[in-house]
Design a protein around this motif. Structure first.
Motif, PDB file in Angstrom:
ATOM      1  N   TYR A   1      -4.234  31.771 -61.981  1.00  0.00           N
ATOM      2  CA  TYR A   1      -5.240  31.544 -60.946  1.00  0.00           C
ATOM      3  C   TYR A   1      -4.936  32.344 -59.684  1.00  0.00           C
ATOM      4  O   TYR A   1      -5.841  32.911 -59.053  1.00  0.00           O
ATOM      5  CB  TYR A   1      -5.287  30.045 -60.638  1.00  0.00           C
ATOM      6  CG  TYR A   1      -6.342  29.630 -59.648  1.00  0.00           C
ATOM      7  CD1 TYR A   1      -7.665  29.505 -60.034  1.00  0.00           C
ATOM      8  CD2 TYR A   1      -6.017  29.351 -58.321  1.00  0.00           C
ATOM      9  CE1 TYR A   1      -8.641  29.111 -59.133  1.00  0.00           C
ATOM     10  CE2 TYR A   1      -6.978  28.952 -57.412  1.00  0.00           C
ATOM     11  CZ  TYR A   1      -8.286  28.839 -57.821  1.00  0.00           C
ATOM     12  OH  TYR A   1      -9.242  28.461 -56.920  1.00  0.00           O
TER      13      TYR A   1
ATOM     14  N   LEU B   1      -5.813  21.692 -58.413  1.00  0.00           N
ATOM     15  CA  LEU B   1      -7.030  22.187 -59.049  1.00  0.00           C
ATOM     16  C   LEU B   1      -6.893  22.197 -60.577  1.00  0.00           C
ATOM     17  O   LEU B   1      -7.857  21.890 -61.295  1.00  0.00           O
ATOM     18  CB  LEU B   1      -7.347  23.595 -58.530  1.00  0.00           C
ATOM     19  CG  LEU B   1      -7.774  23.700 -57.068  1.00  0.00           C
ATOM     20  CD1 LEU B   1      -7.956  25.155 -56.671  1.00  0.00           C
ATOM     21  CD2 LEU B   1      -9.060  22.928 -56.820  1.00  0.00           C
ATOM     22  N   VAL B   2      -5.705  22.553 -61.058  1.00  0.00           N
ATOM     23  CA  VAL B   2      -5.473  22.528 -62.503  1.00  0.00           C
ATOM     24  C   VAL B   2      -5.575  21.104 -63.033  1.00  0.00           C
ATOM     25  O   VAL B   2      -6.128  20.860 -64.117  1.00  0.00           O
ATOM     26  CB  VAL B   2      -4.098  23.138 -62.840  1.00  0.00           C
ATOM     27  CG1 VAL B   2      -3.782  22.978 -64.324  1.00  0.00           C
ATOM     28  CG2 VAL B   2      -4.063  24.612 -62.457  1.00  0.00           C
TER      29      VAL B   2
ATOM     30  N   GLY C   1      -9.730  14.928 -65.722  1.00  0.00           N
ATOM     31  CA  GLY C   1     -10.345  16.202 -65.407  1.00  0.00           C
ATOM     32  C   GLY C   1     -11.583  16.517 -66.227  1.00  0.00           C
ATOM     33  O   GLY C   1     -12.061  15.705 -67.045  1.00  0.00           O
ATOM     34  N   VAL C   2     -12.072  17.728 -66.021  1.00  0.00           N
ATOM     35  CA  VAL C   2     -13.305  18.164 -66.678  1.00  0.00           C
ATOM     36  C   VAL C   2     -13.111  18.250 -68.190  1.00  0.00           C
ATOM     37  O   VAL C   2     -13.958  17.795 -68.967  1.00  0.00           O
ATOM     38  CB  VAL C   2     -13.745  19.533 -66.108  1.00  0.00           C
ATOM     39  CG1 VAL C   2     -14.967  20.047 -66.861  1.00  0.00           C
ATOM     40  CG2 VAL C   2     -14.035  19.416 -64.618  1.00  0.00           C
ATOM     41  N   PHE C   3     -11.980  18.848 -68.615  1.00  0.00           N
ATOM     42  CA  PHE C   3     -11.749  18.990 -70.052  1.00  0.00           C
ATOM     43  C   PHE C   3     -11.549  17.631 -70.728  1.00  0.00           C
ATOM     44  O   PHE C   3     -11.929  17.452 -71.890  1.00  0.00           O
ATOM     45  CB  PHE C   3     -10.532  19.882 -70.308  1.00  0.00           C
ATOM     46  CG  PHE C   3     -10.850  21.345 -70.264  1.00  0.00           C
ATOM     47  CD1 PHE C   3     -11.378  21.980 -71.375  1.00  0.00           C
ATOM     48  CD2 PHE C   3     -10.629  22.081 -69.113  1.00  0.00           C
ATOM     49  CE1 PHE C   3     -11.674  23.337 -71.337  1.00  0.00           C
ATOM     50  CE2 PHE C   3     -10.915  23.424 -69.067  1.00  0.00           C
ATOM     51  CZ  PHE C   3     -11.445  24.061 -70.180  1.00  0.00           C
TER      52      PHE C   3
ATOM     53  N   LEU D   1      -9.059  20.091 -63.380  1.00  0.00           N
ATOM     54  CA  LEU D   1      -9.714  20.762 -64.502  1.00  0.00           C
ATOM     55  C   LEU D   1      -9.239  20.222 -65.847  1.00  0.00           C
ATOM     56  O   LEU D   1     -10.049  19.945 -66.738  1.00  0.00           O
ATOM     57  CB  LEU D   1      -9.444  22.267 -64.430  1.00  0.00           C
ATOM     58  CG  LEU D   1     -10.019  23.119 -65.563  1.00  0.00           C
ATOM     59  CD1 LEU D   1     -11.549  23.094 -65.523  1.00  0.00           C
ATOM     60  CD2 LEU D   1      -9.506  24.550 -65.490  1.00  0.00           C
ATOM     61  N   ALA D   2      -7.898  20.083 -65.994  1.00  0.00           N
ATOM     62  CA  ALA D   2      -7.346  19.756 -67.310  1.00  0.00           C
ATOM     63  C   ALA D   2      -6.422  18.555 -67.288  1.00  0.00           C
ATOM     64  O   ALA D   2      -5.619  18.382 -68.208  1.00  0.00           O
ATOM     65  CB  ALA D   2      -6.601  20.973 -67.866  1.00  0.00           C
TER      66      ALA D   2
END
Length: 289
Positions: free
Chosen positions: A167, A129-130, A138-140, A133-134
């Motif tokens: 988390y 998941l990290v 990822g999203v960032f 995200l990053a």
């Protein structure tokens, strides 16, 4: 006000009834004692002895660890990471836990379930998941490309590991603080308000001291979990200089069982020492750990 609360907690602790020891009841401890001996004490004793074995002229595993800047840096970095995760989790989780324990609103149960859902995930999933995200895709990373034309990637660093540990630490704090908040004596807060105390004075002089044993206990658990967490660190990268990953690398890549055992013993002893200090403090404060 603080002294009155402390005296109240101490009086409650000393008022707990003590049961007389019955030898026959000790039979109930036999299964737990057998499991403890077979799967904990014997392997631990072997691990401690293995760490003392020498490998050539390098010395024992303990000497190799304590004389190596890399291993000492790994232990220090792991301890600092665990401490920072613990403080951040206590800050975020305690505020959320008190709010959820004292407020009733539509969707509260669903929100509590959602906030504590990460406890169901293993470390590997948290690491994934990290990365989503990053990580590089990822999203960032996409956000950075859109804003400044450069990918923002920190999943494979200590910042990503901090995020992953946080988390699964925050839900533990939330559940603990919710339970502790519901057991606080509401009359103490009413008395403080009747004496003219503001909301912040009631929070710092009544609520925080009342929750302190639970916060310290939960903080100790978060610290111990972060010290030994491996799945998340392994998913994010084996080059991270944290002790669980170092143990894995020494054990699998170099087959140096003595150093791996020594690192395991030192890591466990350091974590146990912190838990011991916290346990004594919490017992004096009238809590349980």
């Amino acid at each position: 006000m603080n002294s009155a609360l402390s005296n109240h907690a101490a009086a409650s602790a000393h008022s707990r009834p003590l049961r007389r020891w019955r030898p026959g009841a000790a039979v109930a401890l036999v299964p737990a004692a057998a499991v403890l001996l077979a799967f904990w004490l014997l392997p631990l004793a072997h691990l401690i002895l293995l760490g003392g074995e020498s490998r050539g002229e390098a010395g024992s595993g303990y000497w190799q660890v304590l004389s190596s800047g890399q291993y000492l840096s790994s232990l220090a970095q792991t301890s600092l990471l665990a401490a920072s995760v613990t403080l951040a989790a206590l800050l975020v989780g305690s505020i959320s836990g008190v709010f959820l324990a004292r407020q009733r609103f539509f969707g509260r149960s669903a929100l509590v379930a959602l906030l504590t859902f990460p406890l169901a995930f293993p470390g590997v999933v948290v690491g994934f998941l990290v990365i989503l995200l990053a990580g590089r895709q990822g999203v960032f990373a996409a956000l950075g490309m859109g804003l400044v034309g450069e990918r923002w990637v920190f999943a494979y660093s200590l910042a990503g590991l901090f995020l992953g540990y946080l988390y699964f630490s925050i839900p533990r704090v939330i559940l603990t603080v919710m339970a502790a908040s519901e057991s606080l004596d509401a009359s103490l807060e009413e008395a403080a308000r009747s004496l003219g105390a503001s909301h912040w004075r009631v929070t710092w002089d009544v609520i925080v001291p009342g929750l302190m044993p639970a916060l310290v206990s939960c903080g100790a658990i978060c610290f111990a979990t972060s010290m030994g967490a491996f799945g998340t660190a392994f998913t994010l990268g084996t080059q991270l200089n944290v002790t669980p990953v170092a143990i894995y690398n020494v054990f699998t890549n170099y087959a140096n069982f003595s150093v791996a055992a020594a690192l395991s013993v030192i890591l466990g002893a350091l974590t146990w020492a912190v838990l011991l200090v916290v346990r004594k403090w919490v017992r004096k404060a009238g809590g349980l750990l």
